[in-house]
Structure formats: C-alpha cells, structure tokens
Design an enzyme around this catalytic site. Structure first.
Site, PDB file in Angstrom:
ATOM      1  N   SER A 268      99.417   5.510  29.876  1.00  0.00           N
ATOM      2  CA  SER A 268      99.146   6.323  29.781  1.00  0.00           C
ATOM      3  C   SER A 268      97.662   5.891  28.648  1.00  0.00           C
ATOM      4  CB  SER A 268     100.108   5.717  28.614  1.00  0.00           C
ATOM      5  OG  SER A 268      99.611   4.263  28.209  1.00  0.00           O
TER       6      SER A 268
ATOM      7  N   LYS B  71      97.912   0.301  24.041  1.00  0.00           N
ATOM      8  CA  LYS B  71      98.057   1.889  23.202  1.00  0.00           C
ATOM      9  C   LYS B  71      95.989   0.973  22.135  1.00  0.00           C
ATOM     10  CE  LYS B  71     101.501   3.774  24.759  1.00  0.00           C
ATOM     11  NZ  LYS B  71     101.538   2.984  25.929  1.00  0.00           N
TER      12      LYS B  71
END
Lengths: 436, 159
Positions: free
Chosen positions: B62, B99
């Site tokens: 991601s 993230k």
C-alpha cells in the site's frame, strides 16, 4: 533527591508494544518453563490472578476469562530494558540499575529540577519513557532510596497518567509514611512484619516514631537502624551508578561471579541430558566471562531436586572445583564441569534444575602459567579460538557454533516456552512485522 | 544522476565504511587526505535515537508510491513528533500499519501511497494511536533467500 523509576507490569508492557490488540486485554507472562505467573496486566490482576500462581493451577481460570498467556521472552525484555535505561540516562548521569524493570536516578545537582520543578521533571521522565519506548512507568521521588521506593509504591496505585509522587516536604513525607503498612516497607520482609505489628507498629510512620535504641534492639541491629534513618530522610544506602555502556574488555565493576542456572522442562534422570545441560550453562557463563574480559578460578556445579517433595533431603547439591589457572576457555571449563557432574549426580535421581557458577574472577591474561597446563603458545591459540567462536555466534546467532557436549537440537531439558512471542528486536528472522 | 561508487564490507551490522573528506584529484594530493576521517557508521544514520528506533519488516504494497515495498525493512522512531505528511506506523484495528498521516484542522486521516488502496478516514471520536515516524527504508535488490541475513541458530518450534 533520588527517583525510583519502576516499569508497570514490565513483561506484559513489552508484549503490548508490539501487539497493540493486547492493550485492553487481560495478559499474563509465565516464568521460565511456563512455571508460574510472573507478570500480570492490570486487567489480569483485577480478575484475581496472583503473582507467582502456578500456571497449571491457574490454567482453567485463565482460559475461562480469555486471558492471553505468554512464555517469557527474555531477549525482548532485555532489549526493552536497555532502551528504557538509555532514555533514563538522558535525565541524569547517575543511574543505579536495581533490576530489569527498576532503576534509581540521582537527581541531585540538576538545577532544573530543584524545588517545585521536581514534580514536572518526574512527569517528564514518565512521559518520555512512555513516548520513546512505549513502556508505562511509575516514578517516586524522595531524599532516600527507601523513601523513593515507598513513594513509588504509592504512585503505582494511581491511574496511569498520574503515577508520579514526590516527597519533598515534611508533610508529604509524613502523609506517605502513615499510608504505608509496615509490611510494605522495602527491607522489612516477612520475618519482621508480624513482630513489628505485635509491638504496635503498623505503619512506616509508627516505625519512624520509635526510638533508635528500640529499633537497634528489635530490628536486626545496624541494618534496622539504617532502614529507620532512610525512612527519616537520611540517606544510608550507597548509590551505585551503573556503567551503562561498559567498554567490552573492561571488567564490570563489582562482579564477583557469573551464574547460569535453569529449571528443566521436565525432571531429568539421564546423565546424558544432565551433561548437555551443564555443558550448555558452562558455555553461556564462559561467554559472559569473555565479554567482560574476565577469567575464573573456581567452578561450581549445581544440581537441584524437587523443592516441594517432602523428606528427600536438601534440594540442592553442589560440587566446587578450584582450577589450576584462571580461565575463560569454554572447552576447558566444560571438561572440568562434566567431570564434577559425574561425581555429583546420583543415578536414578530426578533432577529439576542444574547450573554452573564461575567465581574467583580476575581480569583475563594475568594468569600464572601452570607447569602441567598449556604452554604460552597453546594458550594464545585457545584464546584466538574463543574469540573466533564469540565472533561467529555474535554474527550468526547464539549457539551457531558450539561444543558438541552441549548436545544437538531440542531436548526435553531445554524447557517449555511454547507461547513465546517473536524476538521482535533481536533476530532478523523474527523481526517485528508491520502491514502496509 | 551522479553516482559515486564505493565498496561495502560484507558484514552489515556494526560495520563502518571509511569516508574520504574530499574528491581525490590525480596529481597533487590534498593534505587533508593524509589521514582518513572518522569512518561512516550506518547505524548512526538509521539510529539517531537508539533507544526509540525500532526496525520492522513490511508486508503489503500500500506504500509502494512512497518507495516502501513488500519485504522492505523500515526504521521507525518513536521520539519524533508526527506531522501532516509524515509516514507513520499507526495502530489500526489492533494492528500496526504503515501509512502517510494527514492532518487538516481537526481532521486526521491515513493515506496509502498506491491508487489501489482507499484512504482511511477515522470514525468520529476515534483516537488514532501512532507508534512512531518512519525515518528510513532499507530495500534489498536481491531475493530474500539469497540475501545475507544471518540465519538463526536453532529454528524455534512454533505451536
């Protein structure tokens, strides 16, 4: 002033740093060989699990409450402890390490924490350890070690964010002393507590109120008086700052012996298993000696039978050997240890633990050559061999290259630790994993 | 791109690389190179805060846009204050995840750096717990099996 910084439920807290889902769950950590409960989260304490409770007895209740259970992961706890100490050493140059999860800090001479600043300073210590390492702590600050310990104990009962207590004024000290039952005073112990209570001394304040002569007579003489003075705010215990980053090759100050003792996963009867265990412990102890640049004169082999079995004689048997020359050579030490073990072990006896102690320590390289021992050249070769061995094991992991006497593979004596978490910070293969 | 080649020792951990203070011209030697400067220690770069920096192995893709790929190793520092735009390790549903942290006024959200993943908005009143700020990524161009990661002495039995 002295601060005692104590990590809350340290082993459980270490597990929680890497497994955030454990944060609000009841968690316990077991001792070596999954013997008993040695660290409990606040949730587990609230469910009534006691310190030291045997695991096999607590097991049904642990399952019933869905408590998460871990075998002890000392590689992880050791690394986290080092990190905590490193943060603490930013707050004062003098850190006296008391145990894996406790340290005394000397705050004297630090001008920014004088007077009212002390509370803010203690709060900052707590906040920084929590932020930087992830371990919650309680901080007690007082003029003596014994009072700092007492303050810490009271601070620990507070909600997590308020676990700081400073005893700077007379009023604060008296309030803390009168809130502390005599049995909870550091150094009183189980033997003296009932005696003192019988004499009407129920709190630490009562003891401080007693005359010195009474204390000397009824509380073990000089030792008791020292404790009494510490409670009155006069420091009597030595402050012993640790060498945090001791240079390799420098003997650790104050080290008199190196011991490696462990309980077995199951009782061991065979001489083969006992030999493997003793050889392994000897290797570990010898490695520790070399790390500190020391050599040993005396080797002690220890065998232990069941402590709880009635009427089976003394539970611990030892054999001591004086070595002709001080050494830290693993091969040589294993040879001596196994020879003693064969004399010590009684056939058919079930042993629950074994250990090796190396004592009579001196800096390596000062040994007198013995007439029948190795020549100077041989000694040098052996030393090189040991250095290579240590280098290989440092690089490729503990026990990669080892003496055959330590046995091959996992055997029963190596013990149970089926519920151990990963070696998150000390092993490439088990490194902490993060999702992306 | 200018590339300055230099040789690296095989032993990664604790190994130091000598650094020349200036370019070495042919002909007249610089007097500064009569002696080597302090050797480079990779640890000093990765662990500016040794007590609060943790290494982690990343799984998932991601964050490939930010240069963090599956199986990379990241250095995470707990001592740094996360800012808007910092790449962080955050706690999401009881798990650690990498993230990009975004903050705008009162709002906080987590952004992946891969168009195939959705932005993670936090529920009302949800407190975001951040483990630390990602400071470095170590990416190997070799297959994991072939890489010189020291093997553990005895593979532990897992239940």
């Amino acid at each position: 002033m002295i601060a005692l910084v104590d990590c809350n439920n340290f082993y459980v807290s270490c597990e929680r740093v890497f497994q955030p889902q454990l944060e609000t769950q009841p968690v316990v950590v077991l001792s070596n060989n999954d013997g008993c409960l040695i660290s409990r989260s606040d949730e587990a304490k609230a469910l009534g699990f006691a310190m030291g409770e045997p695991y096999h007895l607590a097991r049904p209740r642990l399952q019933q409450h869905g408590v998460r259970v871990f075998s002890s992961n000392y590689a992880l706890y050791g690394d986290m402890s080092r990190r905590v100490l490193r943060v603490l050493s930013d707050f004062t140059p003098e850190v006296d390490v008391y145990s894996i999860d406790e340290a005394f800090l000397n705050l004297d001479g630090l001008q920014y924490c004088a007077g009212a600043g002390l509370d803010a300073y203690a709060q900052a210590i707590r906040r920084t350890v929590l932020a930087h390492v992830g371990i919650p702590t309680a901080v007690g600050v007082a003029p003596t070690k014994t009072l700092a310990k007492l303050a810490n104990r009271l601070a620990r009962r507070q909600p997590p964010a308020q676990r700081v207590l400073v005893l700077a004024t007379e009023e604060q000290r008296w309030a803390a002393l009168s809130q502390t039952p005599i049995a909870d005073v550091w150094g009183i112990g189980r033997r003296y507590a009932p005696k003192l209570e019988a004499a009407g001394i129920r709190t630490a304040a009562d003891l401080v109120g007693a005359p010195e002569s009474w204390v000397r007579r009824h509380l073990g003489g000089v030792v008791g008086v020292r404790l009494w003075q510490e409670l009155r705010g006069q420091p009597c215990l030595d402050f012993d700052p640790a060498e945090l980053a001791a240079e390799p090759g420098q003997p650790a100050p104050g080290r008199h012996s190196v011991t490696c003792t462990r309980s077995f996963g199951q009782p061991q009867r065979s001489l083969v298993a006992l030999s493997e265990a003793v050889a392994t412990f000897t290797s570990q102890a010898a490695e520790k000696l070399r790390r500190h640049g020391l050599a040993a004169h005396v080797l002690t082999v220890l065998l232990g039978t069941d402590k709880h079995a009635p009427g089976s004689g003394p539970p611990t048997h030892t054999a001591v050997v004086a070595l002709p020359t001080a050494t830290s050579d693993t091969g040589e030490l294993i040879g001596v240890a196994l020879q003693r073990l064969r004399q010590l072990a009684r056939p058919g006896t079930a042993y629950h633990r074994a250990g090796v102690t190396l004592s009579g320590l001196e800096p390596a390289g000062q040994a007198q050559l013995s007439m029948f021992g190795h020549s100077a050249e041989q000694l040098q070769q052996r030393q090189q061999l040991m250095a290579r061995l240590d280098a290989l094991n440092a690089r490729f992991g503990r026990g990669t290259v080892r003496h055959a006497a330590t046995g091959l593979g996992d055997t029963a004596w190596r013990g149970r630790r089926n519920m151990m978490s990963a070696l998150y910070t000390t092993d490439w293969q088990e490194l902490w994993a993060v999702r992306s | 791109m200018r590339i300055t080649p230099f040789s690296v020792g095989t032993d990664w951990a604790g190994q130091t690389l000598p650094l020349f203070a200036c370019a070495v011209p042919a002909g007249f030697p610089s007097p500064a190179d009569d002696h080597l400067d302090a050797p480079i220690n990779l640890h000093e770069m990765l662990f500016t805060h040794p007590a609060s920096t943790f290494l982690a192995r990343v799984s998932g893709d991601s964050m490939t846009g930010a240069g963090i790929r599956h199986d990379d190793i990241i250095a995470v520092d707990r001592a740094l204050q996360p800012q808007d735009g910092s790449i962080v390790v955050a706690v999401l549903d009881g798990e650690h995840t990498v993230k990009r942290l975004r903050r705008l006024g009162e709002q906080t959200w987590l952004e992946p750096d891969n168009p195939r993943y959705p932005i993670i908005r936090l529920n009302e009143g949800c407190q975001l717990v951040i483990f630390g700020v990602v400071t470095h990524v170590i990416h190997s161009f070799r297959e994991r099996k072939a890489r010189a990661v020291p093997p553990t002495a005895r593979p532990r039995k897992r239940p």
